[in-house]
Design a protein around this motif. Structure first.
Motif, PDB file in Angstrom:
ATOM      1  N   PRO A  13      44.238 -19.607 -30.433  1.00  0.00           N
ATOM      2  CA  PRO A  13      45.112 -18.665 -29.712  1.00  0.00           C
ATOM      3  C   PRO A  13      45.648 -19.285 -28.428  1.00  0.00           C
ATOM      4  N   VAL A  14      46.776 -18.754 -27.934  1.00  0.00           N
ATOM      5  CA  VAL A  14      47.270 -19.121 -26.611  1.00  0.00           C
ATOM      6  C   VAL A  14      46.499 -18.302 -25.568  1.00  0.00           C
ATOM      7  N   THR A  15      46.755 -18.589 -24.296  1.00  0.00           N
ATOM      8  CA  THR A  15      46.258 -17.714 -23.236  1.00  0.00           C
ATOM      9  C   THR A  15      47.479 -17.112 -22.536  1.00  0.00           C
ATOM     10  N   PRO A  16      47.714 -15.799 -22.746  1.00  0.00           N
ATOM     11  CA  PRO A  16      48.911 -15.179 -22.159  1.00  0.00           C
ATOM     12  C   PRO A  16      48.659 -14.767 -20.703  1.00  0.00           C
ATOM     13  N   PHE A  17      49.691 -14.930 -19.874  1.00  0.00           N
ATOM     14  CA  PHE A  17      49.586 -14.507 -18.472  1.00  0.00           C
ATOM     15  C   PHE A  17      50.583 -13.387 -18.194  1.00  0.00           C
ATOM     16  N   ASP A  18      50.242 -12.575 -17.166  1.00  0.00           N
ATOM     17  CA  ASP A  18      51.193 -11.535 -16.761  1.00  0.00           C
ATOM     18  C   ASP A  18      52.120 -12.089 -15.671  1.00  0.00           C
ATOM     19  N   ASP A  19      52.930 -11.237 -15.103  1.00  0.00           N
ATOM     20  CA  ASP A  19      53.932 -11.693 -14.145  1.00  0.00           C
ATOM     21  C   ASP A  19      53.328 -12.274 -12.870  1.00  0.00           C
ATOM     22  N   ASN A  20      52.083 -11.911 -12.591  1.00  0.00           N
ATOM     23  CA  ASN A  20      51.409 -12.476 -11.413  1.00  0.00           C
ATOM     24  C   ASN A  20      50.579 -13.705 -11.774  1.00  0.00           C
ATOM     25  N   GLU A  21      50.803 -14.228 -12.956  1.00  0.00           N
ATOM     26  CA  GLU A  21      50.060 -15.398 -13.439  1.00  0.00           C
ATOM     27  C   GLU A  21      48.567 -15.136 -13.586  1.00  0.00           C
ATOM     28  N   ASN A  22      48.204 -13.872 -13.849  1.00  0.00           N
ATOM     29  CA  ASN A  22      46.825 -13.551 -14.214  1.00  0.00           C
ATOM     30  C   ASN A  22      46.732 -13.443 -15.733  1.00  0.00           C
ATOM     31  N   VAL A  23      45.565 -13.768 -16.293  1.00  0.00           N
ATOM     32  CA  VAL A  23      45.400 -13.689 -17.743  1.00  0.00           C
ATOM     33  C   VAL A  23      45.574 -12.235 -18.200  1.00  0.00           C
ATOM     34  N   PRO A  45      39.209 -20.330 -29.032  1.00  0.00           N
ATOM     35  CA  PRO A  45      39.854 -20.096 -27.733  1.00  0.00           C
ATOM     36  C   PRO A  45      39.607 -21.266 -26.791  1.00  0.00           C
ATOM     37  N   LEU A  46      40.415 -21.345 -25.748  1.00  0.00           N
ATOM     38  CA  LEU A  46      40.249 -22.352 -24.695  1.00  0.00           C
ATOM     39  C   LEU A  46      40.420 -23.780 -25.216  1.00  0.00           C
ATOM     40  N   GLY A  47      41.317 -23.925 -26.162  1.00  0.00           N
ATOM     41  CA  GLY A  47      41.708 -25.270 -26.579  1.00  0.00           C
ATOM     42  C   GLY A  47      42.898 -25.715 -25.749  1.00  0.00           C
ATOM     43  N   SER A  48      43.543 -26.785 -26.171  1.00  0.00           N
ATOM     44  CA  SER A  48      44.755 -27.243 -25.499  1.00  0.00           C
ATOM     45  C   SER A  48      45.816 -26.148 -25.560  1.00  0.00           C
ATOM     46  N   THR A  49      45.921 -25.509 -26.716  1.00  0.00           N
ATOM     47  CA  THR A  49      46.880 -24.413 -26.871  1.00  0.00           C
ATOM     48  C   THR A  49      46.591 -23.298 -25.869  1.00  0.00           C
ATOM     49  N   GLY A  50      45.327 -23.076 -25.603  1.00  0.00           N
ATOM     50  CA  GLY A  50      44.911 -22.041 -24.662  1.00  0.00           C
ATOM     51  C   GLY A  50      44.923 -22.513 -23.215  1.00  0.00           C
ATOM     52  N   VAL A  51      45.554 -23.630 -22.949  1.00  0.00           N
ATOM     53  CA  VAL A  51      45.692 -24.245 -21.616  1.00  0.00           C
ATOM     54  C   VAL A  51      44.402 -24.171 -20.798  1.00  0.00           C
ATOM     55  N   MET A  52      43.303 -24.446 -21.452  1.00  0.00           N
ATOM     56  CA  MET A  52      41.997 -24.348 -20.804  1.00  0.00           C
ATOM     57  C   MET A  52      41.917 -25.094 -19.467  1.00  0.00           C
ATOM     58  N   PRO A  53      42.439 -26.342 -19.372  1.00  0.00           N
ATOM     59  CA  PRO A  53      42.252 -27.066 -18.104  1.00  0.00           C
ATOM     60  C   PRO A  53      42.955 -26.409 -16.914  1.00  0.00           C
ATOM     61  N   TYR A  54      43.878 -25.491 -17.177  1.00  0.00           N
ATOM     62  CA  TYR A  54      44.621 -24.841 -16.102  1.00  0.00           C
ATOM     63  C   TYR A  54      43.932 -23.572 -15.602  1.00  0.00           C
ATOM     64  N   LEU A  55      42.844 -23.163 -16.282  1.00  0.00           N
ATOM     65  CA  LEU A  55      42.174 -21.904 -15.927  1.00  0.00           C
ATOM     66  C   LEU A  55      41.017 -22.145 -14.955  1.00  0.00           C
ATOM     67  N   ASN A  56      40.769 -21.182 -14.095  1.00  0.00           N
ATOM     68  CA  ASN A  56      39.580 -21.286 -13.250  1.00  0.00           C
ATOM     69  C   ASN A  56      38.385 -20.703 -14.012  1.00  0.00           C
ATOM     70  N   ASP A  57      37.219 -20.818 -13.418  1.00  0.00           N
ATOM     71  CA  ASP A  57      35.999 -20.423 -14.131  1.00  0.00           C
ATOM     72  C   ASP A  57      36.039 -18.965 -14.584  1.00  0.00           C
ATOM     73  N   ALA A  58      36.477 -18.095 -13.709  1.00  0.00           N
ATOM     74  CA  ALA A  58      36.483 -16.665 -14.052  1.00  0.00           C
ATOM     75  C   ALA A  58      37.413 -16.409 -15.239  1.00  0.00           C
ATOM     76  N   GLU A  59      38.549 -17.072 -15.232  1.00  0.00           N
ATOM     77  CA  GLU A  59      39.494 -16.896 -16.336  1.00  0.00           C
ATOM     78  C   GLU A  59      38.904 -17.403 -17.650  1.00  0.00           C
ATOM     79  N   LYS A  60      38.246 -18.566 -17.602  1.00  0.00           N
ATOM     80  CA  LYS A  60      37.623 -19.096 -18.818  1.00  0.00           C
ATOM     81  C   LYS A  60      36.579 -18.128 -19.354  1.00  0.00           C
ATOM     82  N   GLU A  61      35.811 -17.580 -18.456  1.00  0.00           N
ATOM     83  CA  GLU A  61      34.735 -16.682 -18.886  1.00  0.00           C
ATOM     84  C   GLU A  61      35.300 -15.392 -19.466  1.00  0.00           C
ATOM     85  N   ALA A  62      36.352 -14.903 -18.869  1.00  0.00           N
ATOM     86  CA  ALA A  62      36.969 -13.680 -19.386  1.00  0.00           C
ATOM     87  C   ALA A  62      37.541 -13.905 -20.787  1.00  0.00           C
TER      88      ALA A  62
END
Lengths: 299, 299, 299, 299
Positions: A13-23, A45-62
């Protein structure tokens, strides 16, 4: 412990963000649900497609927790936990295990090119801290280091490391892996345009973001291979080739999100500096998807 | 605002760790002091040599502040603030400015290959949030994206972006940059084995970790160029060539730390997965340093 | 025997053809005369610029003899005699010596990648059959094999092999050569855009087709280096950089012939499948030459 | 005229030399006879395996005529006639046609990188002078130019050019070719380690030197594909993979001749500078062939 819990089509899956760049967790769950119900054999989840390296810890955990909740055991899950440092890789691997992940995927990310010994110690350190299986992921293009078959052989001696994902895009490497590591090695293909060749070479599965857009064709390819029907597999592969080529050329997060928008599912926004495809690129994707639509019931 | 506050030899300190893999600030300050007193014309913490991408926020901030305290305005400072996301790059750039950095260095890190437009927006977003100059850093080997001369030209139109650091290792690129961007462009060489060629091509400075080990030779090379004495520059360059080649081939953090140990300064430890050089490699470095020692007073 | 009979600018003439694709010896002699009288320090017929591999034996011999007649000992001559087979290389080397060539240039042409041992035996076989010096030429782009510094070292142990021409376009290779082979090694640069860097690195000469078009600038660059005036050398180099880049990018025979036409000297025709530059490319060359013309008296 | 006279396994003989480096026509005929009787579907003399570029005109003509005499129409023949100049390519193509060749194979050999227009004119000039079909051969590694799918499309518009041989070793290129040129395009694989993938991708045939050593396995692979039995094809492919990898890594002429010696057929000698495999390499080949021998009857 089931040591090789995957086969077939593993959907990213991708990781979608809202207008404030929150997941956007709600949209993420909807996208995951669609991947499960359209027949993918695993969710990653959290592969390259899921832009894992761009997420902070809280985002990854969520994202990890949302995946577990939504998949709810219907298919196995494979969570990306790679990090530049060993310490953080252990941290995320332990989180994934605790959250209920079936397995974790680890690529040796490297700003400084790691030596073989450093890579082995890295996997070993993580493996000793969790009890679920690890898929070792080789992708020089994103990870910056190309793990040789000899190195992969060493990694497979670590009890938890039971699967290999190869994304060099070189089919000869897969042949070589299989000759070197034995017919029993569980190797997965991570290069979309190589899907047919990799299955022909004996790959156990295909790690791909394309089920977000064309799940029927992806799964039909795997089924044809299972039926030992090469002619059919070839036919089905060529129907999806243009799309596979496009999403790799334009970047998976951008392409998949644009495709989900076109399909009416909704792809969600981006985290800067990543931006959407251009209008022209979206139009090109639209015409590829339309051509597939009109062909898809002919096989 | 001094728009191009650097010239000459810009020295990159390592980031030393203690046995618990915490940053050893006290040793770091000692190393920085040595770089200043041996004559480097600028100090650049949190570069590749300083393993910036492996540090967490608190560690980056501690290193930045320690640099400012120790340098204390004696020479200008250039702080690395690159990050995958625009948000974090802005955060660290603002921290550096507030701490007193003379300028910041930014490489467009990319897990997903960025488009030219994404890169321009990224620099633009950061530049609009700080008032100190930015050095745009091109290094495809570590950053994963090769910024074309045309793209660098666009970046230089952003008021704060006033300097370019080129580390492709291709001297023809520097010639091309200078022809395309004009003789006044402030370009800096980041490829150690290219030091002589880059100065010959008109580079304003040399970004290098080698002053940790051979400051006299590094500065003597720059001085010979300033004196327009090519023969002398050539002689001095070849004295240091083996070392420059070694530290690049073996990795800067590993090589510089081993060299600092050999010189009795102390290099400090590593953060996993990065590990020290092997015994054989250290012996090779020792013999290179010894050969330089015996030659160094002959020029 | 003068073992290293060259230094400075070694000029490569083209091989002009008439409308029937026969060599135009009369025009060739005129072109060679111009190279000698404008000050080149050596003349090298039957190089890549002279499309040697496209000529049959009779054509090669006619070009060799015409060169000797026209140069008439005013400067030394370096004749290209490379061939896929050892037998034919010996044949042409012996012809060149008998015709009066000062030295021969040999690249290990390879359809099948040659091993180091095969290359050494090849040079050895030729060297034993002639008594004039040999320049070993390394150019992976046209020859298909990249001779390592270690291999070049072995070749230099053959008494007749006294000179090396390096055309990898990598300045680090030249530095490495000089460190490995010693300061006394006679190495020549064959990469036009590297002219300044190579002289800075200690190259004894520059093998180039550009004196067909801009002899004054080529020789002025060498003179500035001889005067140890780096600033002047840099200034002169950048004046010719656009042309050097153009002729390499577009192919030397095509570019030089077009330039000779533009200068009114006459470049002559081509042997199929090689064809002239397009109209647009010729216009681009014209504007580069005009820009040089207007700048050239300013240094 | 049969426009696509080949399918299946097209076997490439070596060119054996005697102790005086003259072609051993008698041994050559024996080798060709063996290729025909062991079931190859076509014979292709004067390919890369046949070291065509190293032969003089008389040798090429003798090999062409010997092939026609020995094959005697039992299977179609494909004669290599490539040359740097258009004139000589026409000459050899006409000779081959007159001698009775079924088709000719042409790679755009290039010392100077040819433009697309130059390549089209080259093929067009040859095609207009013969009436047998032409196989356009793309192999950047030996030919020095990589013909894009767009260029191949242009070549296929020349009436005589009816077949494509792809040897880039990149399976994605084959997929792309088929999507771009249509399912009816007759493309042949020239990369041995890609044999399984290329057939899976729809290749009509396999151009290979390996039938000199393991004809049963080569043909069995093709047969399994014809039977649409992927599992069997995979099994048979992996049996021969080590050999295919070896002969490509070590060079086809050297490896095949060594293998023919080991098999008791006799490989013949070499033309300098090409030399035989080393003792160690021959021992490695021997063990690969022995391993195949012991496995070969198990599928």
């Amino acid at each position: 412990m089931n040591k090789v819990p995957f086969k077939g089509v593993i959907a990213y899956p991708v990781t979608p963000f809202d207008d404030n760049e929150n997941v956007d967790i709600s949209l993420f769950k909807k996208q995951v649900e669609r991947l499960v119900t359209t027949g993918s054999h695993g969710i990653a989840p959290l592969g390259s497609t899921g832009v894992m390296p761009y997420l902070n810890d809280a985002e990854k955990e969520a994202v990890t927790e949302a995946t577990m909740q939504q998949v709810a055991g219907r298919v196995p899950t494979l969570v990306g936990v790679s990090n530049l440092t060993t310490e953080k890789t252990v941290y995320h691997a332990q989180f994934a295990e605790k959250a209920g992940a079936t397995a974790v995927m680890i690529i040796p990310m490297s700003y400084w090119k790691l030596t073989d010994d450093e890579i082995v110690k890295h996997y070993d350190a993580v493996a000793s801290k969790i009890s679920i299986p690890i898929m070792a992921y080789n992708n020089p293009a994103t990870g910056g280091v190309d793990m040789s078959p000899a190195l992969l052989k060493r990694l497979l001696e670590i009890p938890n490391v039971t699967m290999i994902k190869e994304s060099t895009g070189d089919i000869q490497r897969m042949h070589y892996l299989r000759r070197e590591l034995g017919e029993e090695v569980a190797f997965f293909n991570g290069s979309n345009p190589l899907a047919l060749s990799a299955f022909s070479a004996g790959a156990r599965g295909w790690c791909t973001a394309s089920p977000n857009l064309i799940p029927e064709l992806n799964i039909a390819l795997y089924d044809a291979i299972q039926e030992n029907d090469l002619e059919k597999a070839q036919r089905i592969f060529y129907k999806q080739f243009d799309l596979l080529k496009f999403i790799v050329a334009k970047g998976l997060p951008r392409s998949i999100k644009a495709g989900l928008d076109l399909l009416g599912v909704g792809g969600g926004g981006f985290k800067s500096p990543l931006k959407p495809l251009s209008e022209n690129e979206i139009a090109e994707l639209d015409s590829i998807l339309s051509a597939i639509e009109s062909e898809v019931y002919q096989y």
